[in-house]
Design a protein around this motif. Structure first.
Motif, mmCIF file in Angstrom:
data_model
loop_
_atom_site.group_PDB
_atom_site.id
_atom_site.type_symbol
_atom_site.label_atom_id
_atom_site.label_comp_id
_atom_site.label_asym_id
_atom_site.label_seq_id
_atom_site.Cartn_x
_atom_site.Cartn_y
_atom_site.Cartn_z
ATOM 1 N N LEU A 6 -9.200 0.051 2.687
ATOM 2 C CA LEU A 6 -9.847 0.043 1.863
ATOM 3 C C LEU A 6 -11.026 0.829 1.522
ATOM 4 O O LEU A 6 -11.529 1.882 1.090
ATOM 5 C CB LEU A 6 -9.884 -1.105 0.536
ATOM 6 N N LEU A 45 -5.881 4.379 2.995
ATOM 7 C CA LEU A 45 -5.133 3.761 1.182
ATOM 8 C C LEU A 45 -3.520 3.679 1.794
ATOM 9 O O LEU A 45 -3.810 2.945 1.215
ATOM 10 C CB LEU A 45 -5.556 5.008 0.039
ATOM 11 N N TRP A 62 -10.850 2.175 -5.188
ATOM 12 C CA TRP A 62 -10.803 2.857 -4.961
ATOM 13 C C TRP A 62 -11.820 4.364 -5.200
ATOM 14 O O TRP A 62 -12.963 4.469 -4.828
ATOM 15 C CB TRP A 62 -9.752 3.643 -3.624
#
Length: 106
Positions: A6, A45, A62
């Protein structure tokens, strides 16, 4: 591992977005860098999701981190405004993401 992926997604997306600003100001060759950064960001991601991170948390962190870091960096790199009201808005988004993270833990 999911948090490392992430963080990688956030960093690469921010680089891509900052590069987009430069490309839009006449350096069209940099659009290729932007595209590669966005693809890498989405792959990272997706990797975080594959490693078990909940979608709402992953996307929230994010997006919020990307907005906050991009706004701060563009203030220093491009002399764009970053007002108190904007900083407060970023803070509210971050609190919302934190609440989502806490909620996902239960």
């Amino acid at each position: 591992m999911q948090y490392l992926l992430l963080l990688s997604a956030i960093a690469v997306e921010v680089v891509g977005t900052l590069t987009l600003r430069v490309a839009a100001n006449g350096r069209a060759a940099l659009y290729a860098v932007v595209a590669v950064c966005y693809v890498v960001a989405f792959v990272a991601l997706a990797g975080a999701l594959r490693h078990g991170m909940p979608l709402g948390v992953a996307y929230g962190v994010w997006a919020a981190a990307g907005v906050a870091i991009t706004a701060a960096a563009s203030r220093f790199l491009f002399d764009e405004p970053l007002t108190r009201r904007m900083v407060a808005g970023i803070g509210f988004v971050m609190v919302g993401v934190l609440l989502m993270e806490i909620g996902a833990a239960h």
